[in-house]
Write a protein that holds these residues in place. Structure first.
Motif, PDB file in Angstrom:
ATOM      1  N   PHE A 147       0.807  -1.210   0.000  1.00  0.00           N
ATOM      2  CA  PHE A 147       0.000   0.000   0.000  1.00  0.00           C
ATOM      3  C   PHE A 147       0.847   1.271   0.000  1.00  0.00           C
ATOM      4  O   PHE A 147       1.972   1.294   0.474  1.00  0.00           O
ATOM      5  CB  PHE A 147      -0.940  -0.005   1.207  1.00  0.00           C
ATOM      6  CG  PHE A 147      -1.847  -1.193   1.222  1.00  0.00           C
ATOM      7  CD1 PHE A 147      -2.953  -1.249   0.379  1.00  0.00           C
ATOM      8  CD2 PHE A 147      -1.586  -2.270   2.039  1.00  0.00           C
ATOM      9  CE1 PHE A 147      -3.776  -2.357   0.370  1.00  0.00           C
ATOM     10  CE2 PHE A 147      -2.417  -3.389   2.038  1.00  0.00           C
ATOM     11  CZ  PHE A 147      -3.512  -3.429   1.192  1.00  0.00           C
ATOM     12  N   ARG A 148       0.233   2.336  -0.512  1.00  0.00           N
ATOM     13  CA  ARG A 148       0.882   3.632  -0.532  1.00  0.00           C
ATOM     14  C   ARG A 148       0.953   4.201   0.888  1.00  0.00           C
ATOM     15  O   ARG A 148      -0.028   4.135   1.640  1.00  0.00           O
ATOM     16  CB  ARG A 148       0.096   4.584  -1.428  1.00  0.00           C
ATOM     17  CG  ARG A 148       0.792   5.903  -1.696  1.00  0.00           C
ATOM     18  CD  ARG A 148       0.016   6.688  -2.744  1.00  0.00           C
ATOM     19  NE  ARG A 148       0.727   7.897  -3.125  1.00  0.00           N
ATOM     20  CZ  ARG A 148       0.325   8.706  -4.098  1.00  0.00           C
ATOM     21  NH1 ARG A 148      -0.780   8.421  -4.780  1.00  0.00           N
ATOM     22  NH2 ARG A 148       1.005   9.782  -4.395  1.00  0.00           N
ATOM     23  N   GLN A 149       2.105   4.760   1.256  1.00  0.00           N
ATOM     24  CA  GLN A 149       2.287   5.319   2.590  1.00  0.00           C
ATOM     25  C   GLN A 149       1.725   6.735   2.667  1.00  0.00           C
ATOM     26  O   GLN A 149       1.660   7.454   1.676  1.00  0.00           O
ATOM     27  CB  GLN A 149       3.776   5.328   2.944  1.00  0.00           C
ATOM     28  CG  GLN A 149       4.396   3.932   3.043  1.00  0.00           C
ATOM     29  CD  GLN A 149       5.858   3.924   2.661  1.00  0.00           C
ATOM     30  OE1 GLN A 149       6.180   3.892   1.478  1.00  0.00           O
ATOM     31  NE2 GLN A 149       6.739   3.950   3.652  1.00  0.00           N
ATOM     32  N   LEU A 150       1.344   7.142   3.881  1.00  0.00           N
ATOM     33  CA  LEU A 150       0.853   8.498   4.086  1.00  0.00           C
ATOM     34  C   LEU A 150       1.922   9.531   3.774  1.00  0.00           C
ATOM     35  O   LEU A 150       1.630  10.615   3.266  1.00  0.00           O
ATOM     36  CB  LEU A 150       0.384   8.664   5.538  1.00  0.00           C
ATOM     37  CG  LEU A 150      -1.002   8.126   5.871  1.00  0.00           C
ATOM     38  CD1 LEU A 150      -1.181   8.055   7.382  1.00  0.00           C
ATOM     39  CD2 LEU A 150      -2.084   9.000   5.254  1.00  0.00           C
ATOM     40  N   GLN A 151       3.168   9.219   4.105  1.00  0.00           N
ATOM     41  CA  GLN A 151       4.285  10.118   3.838  1.00  0.00           C
ATOM     42  C   GLN A 151       5.269   9.448   2.888  1.00  0.00           C
ATOM     43  O   GLN A 151       5.514   8.238   2.977  1.00  0.00           O
ATOM     44  CB  GLN A 151       4.987  10.502   5.144  1.00  0.00           C
ATOM     45  CG  GLN A 151       4.133  11.366   6.062  1.00  0.00           C
ATOM     46  CD  GLN A 151       4.634  11.362   7.487  1.00  0.00           C
ATOM     47  OE1 GLN A 151       3.933  11.007   8.423  1.00  0.00           O
ATOM     48  NE2 GLN A 151       5.884  11.765   7.679  1.00  0.00           N
ATOM     49  N   ASN A 152       5.842  10.228   1.996  1.00  0.00           N
ATOM     50  CA  ASN A 152       6.795   9.707   1.019  1.00  0.00           C
ATOM     51  C   ASN A 152       8.197   9.758   1.625  1.00  0.00           C
ATOM     52  O   ASN A 152       8.991  10.655   1.332  1.00  0.00           O
ATOM     53  CB  ASN A 152       6.722  10.528  -0.273  1.00  0.00           C
ATOM     54  CG  ASN A 152       7.428   9.840  -1.427  1.00  0.00           C
ATOM     55  OD1 ASN A 152       8.338   9.046  -1.225  1.00  0.00           O
ATOM     56  ND2 ASN A 152       7.011  10.148  -2.642  1.00  0.00           N
ATOM     57  N   HIS A 153       8.491   8.777   2.456  1.00  0.00           N
ATOM     58  CA  HIS A 153       9.760   8.783   3.189  1.00  0.00           C
ATOM     59  C   HIS A 153      10.965   8.649   2.263  1.00  0.00           C
ATOM     60  O   HIS A 153      12.023   9.220   2.521  1.00  0.00           O
ATOM     61  CB  HIS A 153       9.779   7.640   4.206  1.00  0.00           C
ATOM     62  CG  HIS A 153       8.610   7.637   5.134  1.00  0.00           C
ATOM     63  ND1 HIS A 153       8.411   8.613   6.083  1.00  0.00           N
ATOM     64  CD2 HIS A 153       7.573   6.775   5.263  1.00  0.00           C
ATOM     65  CE1 HIS A 153       7.310   8.348   6.767  1.00  0.00           C
ATOM     66  NE2 HIS A 153       6.780   7.249   6.280  1.00  0.00           N
ATOM     67  N   THR A 154      10.814   7.900   1.177  1.00  0.00           N
ATOM     68  CA  THR A 154      11.957   7.691   0.282  1.00  0.00           C
ATOM     69  C   THR A 154      12.343   8.968  -0.452  1.00  0.00           C
ATOM     70  O   THR A 154      13.494   9.144  -0.849  1.00  0.00           O
ATOM     71  CB  THR A 154      11.658   6.590  -0.740  1.00  0.00           C
ATOM     72  OG1 THR A 154      10.491   6.944  -1.488  1.00  0.00           O
ATOM     73  CG2 THR A 154      11.411   5.260  -0.038  1.00  0.00           C
ATOM     74  N   LEU A 155      11.400   9.867  -0.641  1.00  0.00           N
ATOM     75  CA  LEU A 155      11.691  11.125  -1.314  1.00  0.00           C
ATOM     76  C   LEU A 155      12.154  12.190  -0.330  1.00  0.00           C
ATOM     77  O   LEU A 155      12.931  13.080  -0.678  1.00  0.00           O
ATOM     78  CB  LEU A 155      10.445  11.626  -2.058  1.00  0.00           C
ATOM     79  CG  LEU A 155      10.626  12.836  -2.970  1.00  0.00           C
ATOM     80  CD1 LEU A 155      11.634  12.529  -4.082  1.00  0.00           C
ATOM     81  CD2 LEU A 155       9.293  13.254  -3.575  1.00  0.00           C
ATOM     82  N   ALA A 156      11.688  12.095   0.932  1.00  0.00           N
ATOM     83  CA  ALA A 156      11.981  13.140   1.911  1.00  0.00           C
ATOM     84  C   ALA A 156      13.412  13.083   2.450  1.00  0.00           C
ATOM     85  O   ALA A 156      13.936  14.081   2.940  1.00  0.00           O
ATOM     86  CB  ALA A 156      11.000  13.039   3.088  1.00  0.00           C
ATOM     87  N   ILE A 157      14.055  11.931   2.340  1.00  0.00           N
ATOM     88  CA  ILE A 157      15.356  11.742   2.971  1.00  0.00           C
ATOM     89  C   ILE A 157      16.442  12.551   2.259  1.00  0.00           C
ATOM     90  O   ILE A 157      16.451  12.689   1.041  1.00  0.00           O
ATOM     91  CB  ILE A 157      15.728  10.237   2.984  1.00  0.00           C
ATOM     92  CG1 ILE A 157      16.806   9.947   4.004  1.00  0.00           C
ATOM     93  CG2 ILE A 157      16.102   9.742   1.608  1.00  0.00           C
ATOM     94  CD1 ILE A 157      16.318   9.990   5.417  1.00  0.00           C
ATOM     95  N   ARG A 158      17.371  13.127   3.028  1.00  0.00           N
ATOM     96  CA  ARG A 158      18.517  13.860   2.476  1.00  0.00           C
ATOM     97  C   ARG A 158      19.586  12.876   1.994  1.00  0.00           C
ATOM     98  O   ARG A 158      19.740  11.787   2.531  1.00  0.00           O
ATOM     99  CB  ARG A 158      19.134  14.747   3.551  1.00  0.00           C
ATOM    100  CG  ARG A 158      18.347  15.979   3.950  1.00  0.00           C
ATOM    101  CD  ARG A 158      19.245  16.830   4.834  1.00  0.00           C
ATOM    102  NE  ARG A 158      18.596  18.033   5.302  1.00  0.00           N
ATOM    103  CZ  ARG A 158      18.069  18.176   6.513  1.00  0.00           C
ATOM    104  NH1 ARG A 158      18.088  17.172   7.364  1.00  0.00           N
ATOM    105  NH2 ARG A 158      17.525  19.327   6.875  1.00  0.00           N
TER     106      ARG A 158
END
Length: 300
Positions: A248-259
């Protein structure tokens, strides 16, 4: 009485009892899961980010903050907020594994602050977006047509026909004490087996999920729930963490948010939770047989 049917407050080591309550009532209550140092760190971190949500370096904000009728949410950045030991707490992961299976993702990761005088939240579930089962010959519940406004109301009693399994589990960590007076989560025991949503026009009996600071309220996302009204003089502070199945799609896009500089510091547990680990080739970037996907900058 409904209150007599609900979960009891259990010790962190009583995982058998917590699993029993989660299965039977749709939620469980735990005390003494976070030690004093972890609570102090959480209070300091949330206090700073809630007061200064905007980034001062000219980039997009690291922390998104929004409020609604006295409820304040502060987005936490996985891998960077300094609170990942709470997201990877052994009890939370164990109960998530019990409900969802061996593989799951970190979905939502926020601090939730309820200010005095807020409006009580309407009862709801957190799996409203999952298509409901339909019998052959019935109109199908098309996933692309689902919206919050399309709800199937009904009583909280256990259904006679099959219902969807749990695909999300919620863990609300008590950074401050949760009481009925300061707006603790209200739940309807057993409603996770109904396959239905609560009619907002109805009057449903609820139980108050009261836990001391350092404890947690953990519930099956199918369970009817909502935060209460804070009639005290102090704000109620919690950390709301949700886990979902790997499909399922996550509420937050953690893979994009990471530095870029944070990526090498993540261990396999956090990379898996954030969504970098492939699920039967789903989520691939370059190699669909790889164990982990790579963020875009790591491929350059």
């Amino acid at each position: 009485m409904l209150a007599a049917m609900g979960s009891t407050l259990r010790d962190v080591w009583d995982e058998t009892g917590l699993r029993h309550d989660l299965d039977r009532f749709g939620y469980c209550l735990v005390r003494d899961a976070l030690h004093d140092d972890a609570l102090r760190q959480a209070r300091d971190t949330i206090g700073r980010t809630a007061a200064h949500p905007a980034d001062t370096q000219g980039r997009s904000p690291d922390v998104c903050e929004w409020q609604l009728e006295g409820d304040q949410w502060v987005l936490l950045i996985a891998g960077e907020c300094g609170l990942d030991h709470i997201a990877t707490h052994p009890l939370a992961l164990s109960l998530a594994r019990h409900l969802l299976g061996e593989r799951f993702l970190l979905s939502g990761y926020t601090a939730h602050i309820i200010h005095p005088g807020n409006a009580a939240m309407a009862l709801h579930t957190d799996q409203w977006w999952l298509p409901r089962p339909s019998l052959p010959g019935e109109p199908p519940n098309r996933p692309g047509d689902i919206a919050r406004s399309l709800r199937a109301f009904g009583p909280p009693a256990a259904a006679a026909l099959p219902v969807n399994p749990a695909v999300v589990i919620n863990v609300m960590w008590a950074v401050t004490e949760f009481t009925a007076a300061n707006g603790c989560t209200r739940l309807v025991p057993g409603s996770h087996l109904s396959g239905r949503e609560p009619d907002p026009a109805g009057a449903w009996e609820t139980v108050d999920a009261e836990v001391p600071a350092g404890g947690a309220v953990i519930w099956d996302a199918r369970t009817w729930h909502g935060s209460g009204s804070n009639t005290s003089r102090e704000r109620r502070v919690g950390i709301s963490i949700t886990y979902c199945g790997p499909q399922f799609r996550q509420l937050q896009n953690h893979t994009l948010a990471i530095r870029p500089e944070t990526w090498p510091l993540l261990d396999d547990t956090m990379r898996s939770l954030m969504g970098f680990r492939l699920f039967s080739s789903y989520g691939a970037t370059v190699d669909d047989e790889a164990e982990f996907a790579l963020p875009g900058y790591a491929r350059v």
